[in-house]
Design a protein around this motif. Structure first.
Motif, PDB file in Angstrom:
ATOM      1  N   HIS A  32       0.848  -1.199   0.000  1.00 17.03           N
ATOM      2  CA  HIS A  32       0.000   0.000   0.000  1.00 17.03           C
ATOM      3  C   HIS A  32       0.880   1.244   0.000  1.00 17.03           C
ATOM      4  O   HIS A  32       1.903   1.286   0.671  1.00 17.03           O
ATOM      5  CB  HIS A  32      -0.919  -0.003   1.233  1.00 17.03           C
ATOM      6  N   HIS A  89       1.067   4.754   1.083  1.00 14.91           N
ATOM      7  CA  HIS A  89       0.362   5.583   2.066  1.00 14.91           C
ATOM      8  C   HIS A  89       0.436   7.059   1.691  1.00 14.91           C
ATOM      9  O   HIS A  89       1.510   7.639   1.660  1.00 14.91           O
ATOM     10  CB  HIS A  89       0.970   5.345   3.450  1.00 14.91           C
ATOM     11  N   GLY A  90      -0.727   7.636   1.432  1.00 13.55           N
ATOM     12  CA  GLY A  90      -0.813   9.068   1.167  1.00 13.55           C
ATOM     13  C   GLY A  90      -0.760   9.441  -0.297  1.00 13.55           C
ATOM     14  O   GLY A  90      -0.942  10.599  -0.640  1.00 13.55           O
ATOM     15  N   HIS A 129      -7.225   7.230   8.566  1.00 12.87           N
ATOM     16  CA  HIS A 129      -6.457   7.522   7.359  1.00 12.87           C
ATOM     17  C   HIS A 129      -7.308   7.225   6.135  1.00 12.87           C
ATOM     18  O   HIS A 129      -7.907   6.168   6.044  1.00 12.87           O
ATOM     19  CB  HIS A 129      -5.190   6.655   7.388  1.00 12.87           C
ATOM     20  N   HIS A 146      -7.516   6.486   2.150  1.00 10.05           N
ATOM     21  CA  HIS A 146      -6.690   6.014   1.039  1.00 10.05           C
ATOM     22  C   HIS A 146      -7.019   6.799  -0.221  1.00 10.05           C
ATOM     23  O   HIS A 146      -8.187   7.084  -0.484  1.00 10.05           O
ATOM     24  CB  HIS A 146      -6.977   4.540   0.753  1.00 10.05           C
TER      25      HIS A 146
END
Ligand SMILES: [Cu+2]
Length: 447
Positions: A95, A97-98, A409, A411
């Protein structure tokens, strides 16, 4: 709280030459535009010199044998092209992230792809639209795989980066290390931890080292990038004897201002970028101190060389804002509202939640290893919480109705925070928000 509380003590710092050399991840651009590369997660050994216990030789899982995984560095607009080659004994995923990625590249099984089985591969490729400090990690049984070491930094350089003399990358993690010097596997997925603040570790590391000494030269200007990869720990940082300017959060620019007496707080997954002028004297050492959920103390130090920077001084000059990433603004007037309420955990008020197609009491939920619920459902990512068409703006009221802090968070997109505990706030774009116990917020984003 957790049964094992840790207080950082001021310990003597081991600053052997080899330790210093590897402590700083001064970051070259390793990958170029559209350069293809393979990343292989596999079992590995990680040597850490624990200033209390001594030499540790931890059994970890690592990307290309390294923890943190290899630094991936690109320029804004480059194409990332990475093949995940699973060398683990179990399925995994990757993944980003961000990063604003196409859904199919997000690496979140089973929603956006299937898990990658042992011995199989999956190719991730997408354009890097946004500059900033990001990271990558497994998104399969993360409470296990990420705890074992499956994460790494990802930097996307601005087209015109701010002028600095050097750069330092600090990847913060906390490990649960047993007195015998092994990683505590019993604590992966431990239900007690799970129902409380999550697995909080006993050893805080920076770039997989215990209190590394980071070499600096008096008079230089340093860009400091910090990534919190711990799965539950919240760190608030202080650069003792220095007054850095924060320039970015979660990869996105913020109006630069000196931190003054403020601490920079990073929940799990969060990042911050700073411009730090090395105003210390030659031959001095200054702690980077962290306040966390389990204690406080130095986690690294800035160690000044005997000389001063030679050449034109950047230090002391005004710090300019980073260029905007031009993220799409949410259209608040036409946004749909999708509330998200978090319930459950120890000492919470949750009586029951839906799981496996029916309402279950708290005890039965625990028997099914479910202690948290979103909007009354203890899910496992099988079904989407909401379906939103592309181009739609969303306002999401967030309510943490639990006794524990939670980092939430999103995605694939950043959000703006509109309110915190009812009060209007003005913040830049973020991809992660940390809510304290019983706190609420309102975020908005463009899909
Ligand atoms: Cu993410």
């Amino acid at each position: 709280m957790t049964s094992k509380r840790t207080t950082f003590t001021r310990r003597h710092v081991l600053a052997g030459a080899s330790l210093v050399a590897s402590a700083t991840m001064i970051a070259p651009r390793l990958a170029g535009a559209a350069e293809q590369r393979v990343i292989r997660p596999q079992p590995a050994k990680l040597a850490i010199v624990d200033t209390q216990i001594g030499d540790l030789d931890l059994d970890v899982w690592a990307y290309d044998g390294q923890v943190p995984g290899p630094l991936l560095r690109y320029r804004q607009g480059d194409i990332l092209d990475i093949t995940l080659d699973n060398g683990l004994p179990e399925p995994t995923s990757l993944h980003w992230h961000g990063l604003r990625v196409p859904n199919a590249m997000d690496g979140a099984p089973p929603l956006t792809q299937n898990d990658v089985s042992p011995g199989s591969a999956f190719r991730y490729t997408f354009e890097l639209k946004d500059a900033g400090t990001y990271w990558y990690h497994t998104h399969t049984r993360g409470w296990n795989q990420q705890d074992r070491g499956l994460y790494g930094p990802l930097i996307v350089d601005e087209m015109e980066p701010p002028e600095v003399d050097s750069e330092v990358l600090l990847v913060l993690d906390d490990w649960m290390v047993e007195p015998d010097g092994t990683v505590s596997e019993d604590r992966f997925g431990n239900m007690h931890d799970w129902a409380h603040a999550g697995r909080l570790g006993s050893l805080v590391t920076v770039n997989s080292q215990d209190q590394p000494s980071l070499p600096v030269t008096a008079g230089e200007r340093i860009r400091v990038r910090v990534i919190n990869v711990a799965n539950a720990q919240i760190f608030s940082l202080v650069f003792e004897g220095h007054d850095p300017w924060m320039i970015a959060r979660d990869g996105d620019p913020v109006d630069p201002k000196p931190m003054g007496s403020e601490r920079a707080t990073l929940g799990p997954g969060q990042r911050a970028d700073f411009i730090l002028d090395a105003t210390g004297a030659p031959d001095t050492t200054h702690d980077i101190k962290a306040y966390s959920l389990t204690g406080e103390g130095p986690i690294a130090s800035l160690s000044y060389a005997s000389g001063t920077k030679v050449g034109p001084a950047l230090a002391g000059k005004p710090v300019s804002p980073l260029p905007s990433n031009n993220r799409p603004e949410p259209d608040l007037a036409n946004a749909v509202r999708i509330p998200l309420k978090l319930e459950g955990g120890a000492m919470g008020r949750m009586q029951s939640a839906r799981f496996d197609g029916r309402e279950m009491g708290f005890r039965e939920l625990i028997a099914n290893r479910k202690v948290w619920a979103f909007n009354g459902a203890a899910g496992d990512m099988q079904a989407p919480m909401a379906r939103v068409p592309t181009g739609q703006s969303v306002i999401m009221p967030l309510e943490n109705a639990t006794r524990w802090p939670h980092s939430i968070h999103l995605h694939g997109m950043h959000f703006r925070t509109l309110k915190r505990n009812g009060a209007t706030v003005e913040e830049g774009f973020r991809d992660t928000i940390t809510l304290g116990p019983m706190e609420n917020a309102e975020i908005a984003f463009f899909c």
